[in-house]
Design an enzyme around this catalytic site. Structure first.
Site, PDB file in Angstrom:
ATOM      1  N   ARG A 555      40.029  39.710  42.939  1.00  0.00           N
ATOM      2  CA  ARG A 555      40.933  38.569  42.882  1.00  0.00           C
ATOM      3  C   ARG A 555      40.221  37.386  42.244  1.00  0.00           C
ATOM      4  O   ARG A 555      39.070  37.103  42.593  1.00  0.00           O
ATOM      5  CB  ARG A 555      41.364  38.179  44.302  1.00  0.00           C
ATOM      6  CG  ARG A 555      42.861  37.911  44.373  1.00  0.00           C
ATOM      7  CD  ARG A 555      43.437  38.123  45.746  1.00  0.00           C
ATOM      8  NE  ARG A 555      42.897  37.239  46.775  1.00  0.00           N
ATOM      9  CZ  ARG A 555      43.622  36.366  47.455  1.00  0.00           C
ATOM     10  NH1 ARG A 555      44.906  36.191  47.170  1.00  0.00           N
ATOM     11  NH2 ARG A 555      43.102  35.664  48.417  1.00  0.00           N
ATOM     12  N   SER A 619      31.945  41.682  49.137  1.00  0.00           N
ATOM     13  CA  SER A 619      32.050  42.221  50.508  1.00  0.00           C
ATOM     14  C   SER A 619      31.207  43.462  50.736  1.00  0.00           C
ATOM     15  O   SER A 619      31.721  44.517  51.136  1.00  0.00           O
ATOM     16  CB  SER A 619      33.504  42.514  50.826  1.00  0.00           C
ATOM     17  OG  SER A 619      34.300  41.434  50.413  1.00  0.00           O
ATOM     18  N   ASP A 673      32.681  38.675  52.660  1.00  0.00           N
ATOM     19  CA  ASP A 673      34.079  38.343  52.994  1.00  0.00           C
ATOM     20  C   ASP A 673      34.230  37.792  54.408  1.00  0.00           C
ATOM     21  O   ASP A 673      35.080  36.952  54.682  1.00  0.00           O
ATOM     22  CB  ASP A 673      35.018  39.539  52.749  1.00  0.00           C
ATOM     23  CG  ASP A 673      34.571  40.807  53.450  1.00  0.00           C
ATOM     24  OD1 ASP A 673      33.454  40.840  54.015  1.00  0.00           O
ATOM     25  OD2 ASP A 673      35.343  41.791  53.430  1.00  0.00           O
TER      26      ASP A 673
HETATM   27  C1  GLC Z   1      31.870  46.725  54.701  1.00  0.00           C
HETATM   28  C2  GLC Z   1      30.837  45.880  54.011  1.00  0.00           C
HETATM   29  C3  GLC Z   1      30.813  44.504  54.571  1.00  0.00           C
HETATM   30  C4  GLC Z   1      32.198  43.934  54.573  1.00  0.00           C
HETATM   31  C5  GLC Z   1      33.155  44.853  55.288  1.00  0.00           C
HETATM   32  C6  GLC Z   1      34.569  44.326  55.270  1.00  0.00           C
HETATM   33  O1  GLC Z   1      31.460  46.887  56.003  1.00  0.00           O
HETATM   34  O2  GLC Z   1      29.568  46.475  54.150  1.00  0.00           O
HETATM   35  O3  GLC Z   1      29.955  43.690  53.845  1.00  0.00           O
HETATM   36  O4  GLC Z   1      32.186  42.686  55.172  1.00  0.00           O
HETATM   37  O5  GLC Z   1      33.113  46.104  54.675  1.00  0.00           O
HETATM   38  O6  GLC Z   1      35.078  44.248  54.008  1.00  0.00           O
END
Ligand code: GLC
Ligand code: BG6
Ligand code: GLC
Length: 927
Positions: A555, A619, A673
């Site tokens: 995004r 993330s 995230d």
């Molecule tokens: C996975 C990633 C983490 C993220 C989560 C939610 O666990 O390792 O960094 O926050 O997914 O998206």
């Protein structure tokens, strides 16, 4: 001896023949021979030779094929009903059952105890039973009345035998009428046969009618496990002691046979492997005219006067309900023709039902000579002479012989089919038999056995009488059903977590958080510093670009913050799907693609020439040394682009932008995230100190005291990205992981990694559900054991389906259509099972997250030395937002496991992108 032969076409001839026989010899044997001859001639059509029996057998074989095929079944007279009984007893059946036996000449309620590994003869089965008469008005009344009578009898029986009415009892139901069975515990009545004609049940599920009646009667708790036809139950009863028993026959009030068919021949049931018992309903042979050339005027008359004219033609030539009547009609006709009783006929002889099958059996007790025959005829106000008695006895013999011959022809057809199925010439098989005709007629069994063996000389056929009725077999079927149900329950139970287990998970999470904060040594929960020291305070302002990579989408977003005006934040965004080949290609390709998307977005916004400050939500777990440096530790979720792990992803993005050479960006922050979500929620609610992502992945961040982190910053707090998805990677969750979880882990792109995430997040829950469904199906507990292509396809069960299926607003039919959409066809019971499986797995996920969350908030409370903590958790993720029950269960569990914390869950409005922009603003502010 007097005989008046005045009428009839051949009377003259017969008279002459008789005179010449008498003139030759006055011996009574000759009289006998003469009468035999006369009767034989009269009933020649009923005397079937082997050629005719083979012909009938061939016709029945053709009808069986027709009934088994999906195309011709609807038009077939012989219905070949699948019974969902897939195996004969193997001795491991056990349990205590109540049983109902409805449809034979007696209605019975029974209690049956089956002990494991002991055949009937070894006393493995104990039975207590009571017969309850069914009043005539009930037999011809309404369905509800019939089943009320049945369930009241059951209640009476329980009372009489001191059976605890408070306990739930498994119930086996023998129902001896043709029923279409979509499952073992459903039976839609096709039509009544024999002397039942109860209104309002045809086309209905009789098991459900029984269940309703039991509810109406009240004071009992029953689980109806199985409904079986009497033939099936008989086969099972006899199969308990004889492993070769694969055929069941009833020659009673009605007649029917069942046998074990190859499942791939049973078109109406999906699946190819194994066997299924099919109830042929051979009583209907001839309903479409197949037997017309074998039918006599007497058969026609019996049929015309029955409650179901045109139906059950074969049954009406064979079974106990009709044999007596056939004899009466023959005797009446012969008397009317003057061939018997000097041509005298009484009212009793004219009355339907005055000669019964029991009379037929009695007349054929040859050792009693003609005594019974005379008595019976006299009871009909006739005055029979000796040769009248001989003639009538012989009529009985011909009628009952024809019956056993027809059954022999039917059995020959079934055995030939089994022989062909097995592709063998030498068949060794046992046939279980029951029914009043077979049990009480003195000559019947011998005759039947002899003819079957004559028709199939190469088969070794053993006949076994089912000594105590069919309920034993019904109980055995129920025992198997109960075992299967309990295996299903066991599977579901393996996903249930006890209170103690949840507390253990909380404790383990707490210990892992603690361990992760210490820098020395690797830790399953990484506790990554984010270099974000405070949450926003509303003073942020200006235009920022936010980029967000984490799920299947990328995004790009433009955010405009106005000082103190949280509500008026302006947002523009565009979403770009990340193709799988990019997700799993090279790192350079991935970042080039991201740069291309950013270029497109800036074009779209007309801002390609401004060097905007940007925040990058990324993330995945990254080791950060500053806000804008982030080394990717390992990919998680579905990503595995090469040459990224161990590299600084901010650099990689900067380089890609440079390569593109179209625009410039000032990337000031990279955030996880969870951190983005925390910022974005804290912007609305300053109490927000924790953020949870429950989406494709699962993770939490929270504000930790800097003193607990090895960091020399001047601030008191820092946001820590826990990466809690890694809990269990050192085996700490092995005790709660099921074999299905392990399979999902092993088949993922990162086996052994992110174990907690694999139990709790959207990327995996659907896949766990699919595995469980697949394994249940392989064990024959679901989808009738049919493993479809869809079920074998990894990833087919997306977590969005889980959310839809579990919605309370959806009717079963809608759930069925969701499953159909995935290519899964199931019955109502299957659908309920699928829903239960989804429920068990999503519930466990929510509880585990709740336990983890309890550890986090309790740690914050203790950090602050508080007795009570008031705290808000910002949440994002499709699982949390779309699943109908996840958020509730998560909240309940957190509250229960962290009773000293008042936790409010605040769903994030704009996602973590806005949070990244806020961090960029904070960073800019500090610069
Ligand atoms: C996975 C990633 C983490 C993220 C989560 C939610 O666990 O390792 O960094 O926050 O997914 O998206
Ligand atoms: C009994 C079974 O033994 O045989 C019944 O328990 C079955 O379920 C019956 O219907 C068939 O025989 P009849 O002669 O009673 O119709
Ligand atoms: C009738 C019924 C059949 C049953 C048989 C013997 O033919 O239709 O279901 O098995 O009688 O009782």
């Amino acid at each position: 001896m007097q005989t008046h032969i005045q009428k009839g076409p051949h009377s003259q001839l017969l008279h002459q023949l008789r005179s010449s026989l008498l003139s030759l010899c006055s011996d009574s044997h000759l009289i006998c021979i003469y009468n035999f001859f006369q009767v034989d001639r009269f009933l020649h059509k009923m005397r079937l030779n082997d050629e005719q029996l083979n012909d009938i057998s061939a016709r029945f074989q053709a009808e069986m094929k027709k009934g088994l095929s999906a195309e011709s079944n609807a038009a077939a007279a012989v219905k070949m009903l699948p019974t969902h009984v897939r195996s004969t007893p193997d001795g491991t059946e056990k349990g205590q059952f109540l049983a109902l036996d409805l449809g034979g000449s007696k209605f019975k309620v029974l209690q049956i105890k089956v002990r494991e590994d002991q055949g009937i003869r070894k006393g493995g089965v104990e039975i207590e039973e009571k017969t309850y008469p069914i009043p005539n008005e009930v037999l011809n009344g309404r369905g509800t009345e019939l089943f009320d009578h049945v369930s009241e009898s059951l209640k009476d029986f329980m009372h009489e035998k001191n059976i605890n009415p408070k306990k739930k009892h498994p119930l086996a139901f023998t129902f001896s009428f043709p029923c279409e069975q979509p499952t073992l515990d459903q039976g839609f009545l096709l039509e009544w046969t024999k002397d039942f004609s109860v209104r309002g049940l045809q086309g209905k599920d009789v098991v459900d009618s029984l269940r309703q009646a039991i509810k109406r009667t009240g004071g009992m708790d029953m689980e109806i496990l199985a409904m079986v036809n009497d033939t099936v139950a008989t086969m099972m009863t006899c199969g308990f002691d004889d492993k070769n028993c694969e055929v069941g026959v009833i020659i009673g009030s009605g007649t029917n046979a069942c046998y074990m068919e190859q499942l791939n021949h049973v078109d109406l049931v999906e699946g190819d492997e194994g066997q299924m018992c099919v109830s042929t309903e051979w009583g209907a042979l001839g309903d479409d005219g197949t037997l017309d050339d074998y039918i006599t005027e007497f058969d026609r008359e019996v049929d015309a006067c029955s409650i179901n004219p045109g139906k059950q033609i074969f049954e009406k030539m064979v079974s106990g309900m009709y044999l007596g009547e056939l004899v009466r009609l023959v005797v009446l006709k012969m008397a009317k023709l003057g061939l018997l009783f000097d041509g005298r006929v009484t009212n009793a002889l004219r009355t339907k039902g005055t000669i019964t099958t029991a009379h037929v059996a009695a007349m054929e007790e040859y050792k009693n000579c003609l005594g019974h025959t005379r008595e019976i005829l006299e009871s009909l106000n006739l005055s029979p002479s000796a040769d009248d008695c001989i003639a009538v006895q012989h009529i009985s013999t011909i009628v009952s012989f024809r019956s056993s011959n027809l059954v022999a022809a039917g059995l020959a057809a079934i055995l030939t089919r089994i022989q062909k199925n097995r592709n063998t010439r030498e068949l060794r098989i046992t046939i279980g038999v029951d029914g009043t005709v077979y049990k009480t007629h003195p000559q019947y069994p011998k005759r039947l056995h002899k003819v079957v063996r004559r028709l199939l000389p190469e088969c070794h056929v053993r006949f076994v009488l089912s000594e105590s009725g069919s309920s034993k077999g019904a109980a055995l079927v129920s025992a198997v059903a109960q075992r299967l149900a309990s295996r299903k329950r066991q599977t579901l139970n393996s996903f249930k977590l006890s209170w103690e287990q949840l507390q253990l998970v909380k404790a383990r999470m707490r210990a892992a958080l603690q361990a992760g904060l210490k820098t020395d040594g690797p830790s399953e929960v990484k506790m990554l510093p984010s270099f974000v020291y405070r949450t926003p305070d509303g003073s942020e302002h200006g235009k920022y670009l936010a980029l967000d990579l984490g799920g299947t989408n990328f995004r790009a977003m433009l955010v405009n913050f106005k000082k103190g005006l949280q509500q008026n934040t302006k947002l523009y965004h565009k979403i770009y799907k990340i193709p799988l080949e990019i997700m799993q290609g090279t790192g350079e390709e991935l970042f080039d693609y991201l740069a291309q998307c950013v270029g497109d977005f800036l074009d779209y916004m007309g801002m390609k020439n401004t060097r905007l400050p940007a925040g990058f939500t990324f993330s995945f777990p990254c080791e950060q040394t500053a806000l804008d440096t982030a080394t990717l530790l390992s990919w998680t979720k579905g990503f595995k682009a090469t040459n990224c792990e161990g590299h600084d992803v901010v650099d990689m993005l900067r380089e890609a932008i440079k390569r593109r050479d179209e625009f410039d960006l000032d990337i000031v922050a990279l955030v996880n995230d969870t951190v983005g979500t925390l910022m974005s929620c804290a912007y609305e609610d300053p109490q927000c100190q924790v953020a949870l992502i429950a989406g494709t992945g699962s993770n939490v961040c929270y504000m930790e005291e800097v003193k607990n982190i090895e960091n020399d910053a001047d601030f008191s707090k820092m946001c820590i990205n826990t990466e809690w998805g890694g809990l269990g990677d050192d085996g700490t969750l092995d005790d709660i992981m099921t074999s299905d979880d392990t399979e999902v882990d092993q088949n993922s792109i990162n086996p052994g990694k992110q174990r907690f995430e694999k139990l709790t997040s959207g990327m995996y829950l659907g896949e766990i559900v699919r595995r469980v469904l697949l394994n249940l199906t392989i064990r024959g507990l679901l989808f009738k054991g049919y493993v479809s292509e869809a079920l074998k396809t990894p990833g087919i069960f997306e977590t969005k389906y889980l959310s839809q299926i579990e919605s309370d607003r959806l009717a079963l039919l809608q759930v069925r259509s969701i499953l159909q959409h995935m290519g899964l066809e199931g019955t109502c019971v299957d659908i309920i099972t699928v829903k239960e499986v989804c429920g068990a797995i999503s519930r466990r996920a929510a509880q585990l997250c709740g336990a983890g969350m309890a550890a986090v908030v309790d740690k914050i409370r203790e950090n602050r030395g508080l007795d009570r903590l008031n705290i808000t958790v910002g949440v994002d993720g499709t699982l949390y937002k779309l699943h109908p029950h996840f958020s509730r269960i998560l909240q309940e569990t957190t509250r229960a496991l962290a009773p000293q914390c008042d936790v409010t869950f605040l769903p994030s409005e704009e996602g973590s992108g806005k949070g990244a922009a806020l961090i960029a603003a904070l960073a800019k502010h500090m610069q």
